[in-house]
Design a protein around this motif. Structure first.
Motif, PDB file in Angstrom:
ATOM      1  N   GLU A 137       0.813  -1.214   0.000  1.00  0.00           N
ATOM      2  CA  GLU A 137       0.000   0.000   0.000  1.00  0.00           C
ATOM      3  C   GLU A 137       0.850   1.270   0.000  1.00  0.00           C
ATOM      4  OE1 GLU A 137      -2.497  -2.687   2.863  1.00  0.00           O
ATOM      5  OE2 GLU A 137      -0.500  -2.798   1.911  1.00  0.00           O
ATOM      6  N   VAL A 174      -5.437  -7.344  -3.427  1.00  0.00           N
ATOM      7  CA  VAL A 174      -6.716  -6.660  -3.261  1.00  0.00           C
ATOM      8  C   VAL A 174      -6.526  -5.411  -2.411  1.00  0.00           C
ATOM      9  CG1 VAL A 174      -9.041  -6.845  -2.310  1.00  0.00           C
ATOM     10  CG2 VAL A 174      -8.054  -8.775  -3.557  1.00  0.00           C
ATOM     11  N   ARG A 175      -5.751  -5.530  -1.337  1.00  0.00           N
ATOM     12  CA  ARG A 175      -5.510  -4.368  -0.475  1.00  0.00           C
ATOM     13  C   ARG A 175      -4.802  -3.247  -1.241  1.00  0.00           C
ATOM     14  NH1 ARG A 175      -4.006  -8.421   3.350  1.00  0.00           N
ATOM     15  NH2 ARG A 175      -1.801  -7.943   2.999  1.00  0.00           N
ATOM     16  N   GLU A 178      -7.189  -1.655  -3.690  1.00  0.00           N
ATOM     17  CA  GLU A 178      -8.133  -0.767  -3.013  1.00  0.00           C
ATOM     18  C   GLU A 178      -7.500   0.599  -2.765  1.00  0.00           C
ATOM     19  OE1 GLU A 178     -11.195  -0.951  -2.407  1.00  0.00           O
ATOM     20  OE2 GLU A 178     -11.836  -3.033  -2.111  1.00  0.00           O
ATOM     21  N   ARG A 181      -7.363   2.564  -5.968  1.00  0.00           N
ATOM     22  CA  ARG A 181      -8.676   3.118  -6.291  1.00  0.00           C
ATOM     23  C   ARG A 181      -8.987   4.322  -5.405  1.00  0.00           C
ATOM     24  NH1 ARG A 181     -14.065  -0.588  -6.646  1.00  0.00           N
ATOM     25  NH2 ARG A 181     -13.474  -1.116  -4.501  1.00  0.00           N
ATOM     26  N   GLN A 182      -8.641   4.229  -4.121  1.00  0.00           N
ATOM     27  CA  GLN A 182      -8.936   5.316  -3.187  1.00  0.00           C
ATOM     28  C   GLN A 182      -8.180   6.596  -3.527  1.00  0.00           C
ATOM     29  OE1 GLN A 182      -8.001   3.614   0.634  1.00  0.00           O
ATOM     30  NE2 GLN A 182      -9.638   2.088   0.494  1.00  0.00           N
ATOM     31  N   ILE A 205     -10.468  -8.437  -8.180  1.00  0.00           N
ATOM     32  CA  ILE A 205     -10.164  -7.028  -8.454  1.00  0.00           C
ATOM     33  C   ILE A 205     -10.842  -6.663  -9.772  1.00  0.00           C
ATOM     34  CG2 ILE A 205      -8.351  -5.271  -8.575  1.00  0.00           C
ATOM     35  CD1 ILE A 205      -6.413  -7.298  -7.388  1.00  0.00           C
ATOM     36  N   TRP A 207     -12.001  -4.040 -10.955  1.00  0.00           N
ATOM     37  CA  TRP A 207     -11.747  -2.717 -11.529  1.00  0.00           C
ATOM     38  C   TRP A 207     -10.355  -2.633 -12.186  1.00  0.00           C
ATOM     39  CZ3 TRP A 207     -12.119  -3.876  -6.383  1.00  0.00           C
ATOM     40  CH2 TRP A 207     -11.013  -3.645  -5.577  1.00  0.00           C
TER      41      TRP A 207
END
Length: 238
Positions: A137, A174-175, A178, A181-182, A205, A207
């Motif tokens: 992340e 996935v994390r 996310e 995307r955020q 996922i 997207w």
């Protein structure tokens, strides 16, 4: 829908192993597009052991889908090659000269200044910039700070552990997705994706903007034929 970009490096490897121009990388790229691929990816390296710099110029003239040039911008020669050909997308990859293939993503925090300058230079030329990162992340957020348009998640760890425990293997991706995307980053993925693991990644996922696949797809084409193989991969992305 997630777009399929076919990496044709392995076609160039086969050509170079014998000399001459068989198979012809331009013809294969055009065939991939004709068979349904929505992008063509090349990853020229300084030693030109597969894609040659001249291939990039030749492909730029004829590719009508998204043209994606990957590579390490540490050498100015690569940067100049990209700027001379203005692909739809450049993917910045921190591979070393002697690496067999890409094996890690950028540390976008340590190399923030360098990446920021490079991203700005490419974006000024109208090129979308994707930064190759691990499923971390902090590295995704760092790419956003550098000004990137997208990140490409390095999916070898996912592929490596997929058969043991697919749910656990996909969790960090996935994390990271996310977070992308955020913070408003587009999302690509690539490395060791195959007919076995692609659908599960896409399901978790949905997207994903784009996957770049070369080695597995070209290998499958030896058995299934190139046109059929591309259609098989497209079905996995539905």
């Amino acid at each position: 829908m997630t777009r399929l970009s076919v990496n044709i490096n392995k076609i160039a490897t086969l050509r170079n192993s014998r000399g001459g121009d068989n198979p012809n990388v331009v013809k294969v790229a055009l065939d991939c597009e004709r068979f349904g691929a929505e992008g063509i990816t090349v990853h020229p390296r300084p030693d030109e052991r597969h894609i040659r710099y001249q291939d990039v110029y030749d492909l730029k003239k004829v590719v009508t889908t998204e043209f994606n040039i990957e590579g390490n911008p540490a050498e100015r020669k690569f940067v100049d090659l990209v700027l001379a050909n203005l692909p739809a997308q450049v993917t910045l990859v921190p591979d070393t000269l002697n690496a067999i293939t890409s094996n890690a993503g950028w540390d976008t925090l340590t190399y923030r200044a360098q990446l920021t300058d490079l991203v700005a230079e490419f974006k000024e030329a109208g090129i979308r910039v994707s930064v190759f990162v691990d499923a971390d992340e902090a590295m995704v957020e760092g790419a956003k700070v550098c000004g990137a348009d997208r990140v490409e998640l390095y999916t070898e760890p996912y592929a490596l552990h997929f058969y043991e425990n697919p749910e656990k293997a996909v969790e960090p991706f996935v994390r990271a997705a996310e977070v992308a995307r955020q913070v408003g980053l587009g999302l690509n993925a690539g490395h060791d994706l195959s007919l076995d693991n692609l659908r599960f990644l896409r399901k978790n996922i949905p997207w994903l903007d784009e996957v770049s696949i070369g080695h597995a797809l070209i290998s499958d084409a030896l058995y299934f034929g190139l046109e059929n193989t591309i259609q098989m991969y497209l079905r996995e992305l539905e």
